[in-house]
Design a protein around this motif. Structure first.
Motif, PDB file in Angstrom:
ATOM      1  N   ASP A 192      -4.420  16.987   9.677  1.00 42.01           N
ATOM      2  CA  ASP A 192      -3.946  17.708  10.858  1.00 42.01           C
ATOM      3  C   ASP A 192      -4.805  17.410  12.078  1.00 42.01           C
ATOM      4  OD1 ASP A 192      -1.928  18.879   9.355  1.00 42.01           O
ATOM      5  OD2 ASP A 192      -3.161  20.625   8.843  1.00 42.01           O
ATOM      6  N   GLN A 193      -6.094  17.209  11.849  1.00 40.52           N
ATOM      7  CA  GLN A 193      -7.030  16.923  12.937  1.00 40.52           C
ATOM      8  C   GLN A 193      -7.274  15.447  13.147  1.00 40.52           C
ATOM      9  OE1 GLN A 193     -10.686  19.049  11.908  1.00 40.52           O
ATOM     10  NE2 GLN A 193     -10.474  20.184  13.817  1.00 40.52           N
ATOM     11  N   MET A 194      -7.240  14.682  12.073  1.00 38.54           N
ATOM     12  CA  MET A 194      -7.807  13.335  12.065  1.00 38.54           C
ATOM     13  C   MET A 194      -6.741  12.252  11.966  1.00 38.54           C
ATOM     14  SD  MET A 194     -10.719  14.133   9.167  1.00 38.54           S
ATOM     15  CE  MET A 194     -11.956  15.413   9.394  1.00 38.54           C
ATOM     16  N   ASP A 195      -6.949  11.180  12.735  1.00 41.47           N
ATOM     17  CA  ASP A 195      -6.194   9.945  12.516  1.00 41.47           C
ATOM     18  C   ASP A 195      -7.026   8.951  11.714  1.00 41.47           C
ATOM     19  OD1 ASP A 195      -3.904  10.819  13.745  1.00 41.47           O
ATOM     20  OD2 ASP A 195      -4.414   9.955  15.699  1.00 41.47           O
ATOM     21  N   ALA A 196      -8.335   9.112  11.749  1.00 41.73           N
ATOM     22  CA  ALA A 196      -9.229   8.326  10.899  1.00 41.73           C
ATOM     23  C   ALA A 196     -10.504   9.115  10.657  1.00 41.73           C
ATOM     24  CB  ALA A 196      -9.551   6.969  11.519  1.00 41.73           C
ATOM     25  N   LEU A 230       0.810  -1.222   0.000  1.00 39.42           N
ATOM     26  CA  LEU A 230       0.000   0.000   0.000  1.00 39.42           C
ATOM     27  C   LEU A 230       0.847   1.278   0.000  1.00 39.42           C
ATOM     28  CD1 LEU A 230      -2.656  -1.225   2.572  1.00 39.42           C
ATOM     29  CD2 LEU A 230      -3.169  -0.524   0.221  1.00 39.42           C
ATOM     30  N   GLY A 231       2.094   1.168   0.412  1.00 44.35           N
ATOM     31  CA  GLY A 231       2.925   2.357   0.462  1.00 44.35           C
ATOM     32  C   GLY A 231       2.718   3.140   1.747  1.00 44.35           C
ATOM     33  N   ASN A 232       3.320   4.304   1.817  1.00 43.22           N
ATOM     34  CA  ASN A 232       3.282   5.122   3.024  1.00 43.22           C
ATOM     35  C   ASN A 232       2.061   6.031   3.031  1.00 43.22           C
ATOM     36  OD1 ASN A 232       5.794   4.079   3.941  1.00 43.22           O
ATOM     37  ND2 ASN A 232       6.867   5.498   2.586  1.00 43.22           N
ATOM     38  N   GLY A 233       1.751   6.515   4.219  1.00 41.78           N
ATOM     39  CA  GLY A 233       0.689   7.517   4.337  1.00 41.78           C
ATOM     40  C   GLY A 233      -0.673   6.907   4.604  1.00 41.78           C
ATOM     41  N   PRO A 234      -1.679   7.765   4.710  1.00 44.38           N
ATOM     42  CA  PRO A 234      -3.035   7.295   5.010  1.00 44.38           C
ATOM     43  C   PRO A 234      -3.598   6.460   3.862  1.00 44.38           C
ATOM     44  CG  PRO A 234      -3.053   9.625   4.441  1.00 44.38           C
ATOM     45  CD  PRO A 234      -1.619   9.225   4.545  1.00 44.38           C
ATOM     46  N   LEU A 263      -7.716   6.094   6.977  1.00 47.53           N
ATOM     47  CA  LEU A 263      -7.068   5.780   8.246  1.00 47.53           C
ATOM     48  C   LEU A 263      -5.569   5.974   8.126  1.00 47.53           C
ATOM     49  CD1 LEU A 263      -7.723   3.543  10.951  1.00 47.53           C
ATOM     50  CD2 LEU A 263      -6.085   2.379   9.495  1.00 47.53           C
ATOM     51  N   LYS A 264      -4.956   6.562   9.149  1.00 48.36           N
ATOM     52  CA  LYS A 264      -3.497   6.564   9.239  1.00 48.36           C
ATOM     53  C   LYS A 264      -3.065   5.258   9.888  1.00 48.36           C
ATOM     54  CE  LYS A 264      -3.051  11.587   9.890  1.00 48.36           C
ATOM     55  NZ  LYS A 264      -2.686  12.646  10.866  1.00 48.36           N
ATOM     56  N   PRO A 265      -2.246   4.465   9.212  1.00 47.10           N
ATOM     57  CA  PRO A 265      -1.913   3.133   9.733  1.00 47.10           C
ATOM     58  C   PRO A 265      -0.771   3.110  10.740  1.00 47.10           C
ATOM     59  CG  PRO A 265      -0.983   3.406   7.549  1.00 47.10           C
ATOM     60  CD  PRO A 265      -1.732   4.674   7.850  1.00 47.10           C
ATOM     61  N   ASP A 266      -0.271   4.257  11.158  1.00 47.83           N
ATOM     62  CA  ASP A 266       0.918   4.307  12.008  1.00 47.83           C
ATOM     63  C   ASP A 266       0.789   3.465  13.282  1.00 47.83           C
ATOM     64  OD1 ASP A 266       0.189   6.697  10.496  1.00 47.83           O
ATOM     65  OD2 ASP A 266       2.129   7.502  11.071  1.00 47.83           O
ATOM     66  N   LEU A 267      -0.399   3.519  13.912  1.00 44.14           N
ATOM     67  CA  LEU A 267      -0.581   2.844  15.193  1.00 44.14           C
ATOM     68  C   LEU A 267      -0.595   1.322  15.073  1.00 44.14           C
ATOM     69  CD1 LEU A 267      -3.337   5.121  16.813  1.00 44.14           C
ATOM     70  CD2 LEU A 267      -0.914   5.023  17.425  1.00 44.14           C
ATOM     71  N   LEU A 268      -0.681   0.799  13.858  1.00 47.03           N
ATOM     72  CA  LEU A 268      -0.704  -0.652  13.682  1.00 47.03           C
ATOM     73  C   LEU A 268       0.532  -1.319  14.274  1.00 47.03           C
ATOM     74  CD1 LEU A 268      -1.990  -0.856   9.997  1.00 47.03           C
ATOM     75  CD2 LEU A 268      -3.216  -1.700  12.000  1.00 47.03           C
ATOM     76  N   ALA A 269       1.658  -0.629  14.226  1.00 50.18           N
ATOM     77  CA  ALA A 269       2.912  -1.205  14.715  1.00 50.18           C
ATOM     78  C   ALA A 269       2.886  -1.444  16.222  1.00 50.18           C
ATOM     79  CB  ALA A 269       4.079  -0.290  14.352  1.00 50.18           C
ATOM     80  N   GLU A 270       1.974  -0.777  16.931  1.00 48.93           N
ATOM     81  CA  GLU A 270       1.934  -0.882  18.388  1.00 48.93           C
ATOM     82  C   GLU A 270       1.079  -2.046  18.885  1.00 48.93           C
ATOM     83  OE1 GLU A 270       0.707   2.836  19.996  1.00 48.93           O
ATOM     84  OE2 GLU A 270       2.136   4.010  18.803  1.00 48.93           O
ATOM     85  N   ILE A 271       0.348  -2.717  17.971  1.00 51.57           N
ATOM     86  CA  ILE A 271      -0.549  -3.795  18.383  1.00 51.57           C
ATOM     87  C   ILE A 271       0.237  -5.110  18.416  1.00 51.57           C
ATOM     88  CG2 ILE A 271      -2.699  -4.999  17.889  1.00 51.57           C
ATOM     89  CD1 ILE A 271      -3.138  -2.039  18.437  1.00 51.57           C
ATOM     90  N   PRO A 272       0.285  -5.809  19.562  1.00 46.70           N
ATOM     91  CA  PRO A 272       1.106  -7.018  19.649  1.00 46.70           C
ATOM     92  C   PRO A 272       0.512  -8.239  18.945  1.00 46.70           C
ATOM     93  CG  PRO A 272       0.014  -6.591  21.756  1.00 46.70           C
ATOM     94  CD  PRO A 272      -0.265  -5.406  20.876  1.00 46.70           C
ATOM     95  N   GLU A 273      -0.816  -8.315  18.834  1.00 45.38           N
ATOM     96  CA  GLU A 273      -1.447  -9.489  18.229  1.00 45.38           C
ATOM     97  C   GLU A 273      -1.178  -9.537  16.722  1.00 45.38           C
ATOM     98  OE1 GLU A 273      -3.901  -8.226  21.796  1.00 45.38           O
ATOM     99  OE2 GLU A 273      -3.053  -7.225  20.048  1.00 45.38           O
ATOM    100  N   ASP A 274      -1.239 -10.747  16.168  1.00 44.76           N
ATOM    101  CA  ASP A 274      -1.147 -10.910  14.717  1.00 44.76           C
ATOM    102  C   ASP A 274      -2.496 -10.643  14.053  1.00 44.76           C
ATOM    103  OD1 ASP A 274       1.581 -11.563  14.701  1.00 44.76           O
ATOM    104  OD2 ASP A 274       1.155 -13.686  15.047  1.00 44.76           O
TER     105      ASP A 274
END
Length: 228
Positions: free
Chosen positions: A125-129, A95-99, A170-181
């Motif tokens: 600037d306001q939204m993560d999703a 998908l590449g970088n970014g939202p 959606l900004k996918p940045d927070l995906l890296a913080e989820i421990p589950e597969d």
């Protein structure tokens, strides 16, 4: 940043469709003479994203064959279904970088292009999703109480109100913080809700979730399709 990638979720089992999914994945069930997947792809192609990705798990060869020769990448979850969050994270290299847009493939729309609606309203600037939501009166065949309530600035909280359409930016940045597969994107939404960065947009047209067999006729009636 303008989202320029679309993730189409097509890996589910479609168990609520009963016998209709015995020999095909749910995205290949026909509504108004064409597969549900094509209804979604027509909307996607109208905004001309740089990248489109479809994930597969159940009876994947039917989708692979259907998409052969098209500029659409396949994210293979044949070994293990990863739910929406895990599926999106696995597809990120494609998908590449970014939202990104994420879109379910089991709905039919009547009205303006819903992806275009989201693009116009997206404010990174306001939204993560930014979730596209359906007023109950526009959610054809829906019997629940809704999923989210929006305040005067369109920030969302959970509760009976509008129905989540299965489409968002959606900004996918927070995906890296989820421990589950394997996990739901609800986990990301919970974090965004806590930071007041989860927003909603109300869709002005109609929408029909084709998650059960009776949804096929409802969707066809909604778009004015008649069998010949």
């Amino acid at each position: 940043m303008r989202p320029d990638s679309v993730m189409l979720f097509a890996a589910g089992f479609g168990t609520r469709m009963g016998a209709l999914t015995a020999d095909r994945p749910k995205p290949m069930i026909e509504v108004a003479g064409k597969p549900l997947l094509d209804h979604a792809l027509e909307l996607v192609e109208a905004i001309q994203p740089a990248r489109t990705v479809v994930n597969v798990h159940y009876l994947p060869d039917a989708i692979r064959t259907h998409l052969a020769g098209r500029d659409i990448a396949i994210s293979d979850e044949s070994d293990r279904i990863l739910e929406t969050g895990g599926g999106l994270r696995k597809a990120l290299p494609l998908l590449g970088n970014g939202p990104v847009f994420t879109m379910n493939t089991d709905a039919v729309w009547a009205g303006p292009n819903p992806l275009q609606q989201l693009l116009h309203a997206w404010n990174p600037d306001q939204m993560d999703a930014l979730l596209l939501c359906i007023p109950l009166e526009n959610a054809v065949g829906h019997t629940g109480q809704g999923d989210f309530v929006a305040d005067s600035e369109n920030r969302l909280t959970r509760g009976p109100g509008q129905v989540y359409s299965g489409l968002q930016i959606l900004k996918p940045d927070l995906l890296a913080e989820i421990p589950e597969d394997a996990f739901s994107l609800n986990l990301l939404w919970n974090r965004m809700l806590a930071q007041r960065r989860l927003f909603g947009l109300s869709y002005p047209g109609q929408w029909c979730d084709v998650g059960r067999p009776e949804g096929i006729a409802l969707a066809e009636r909604m778009i004015g399709y008649t069998h010949v």
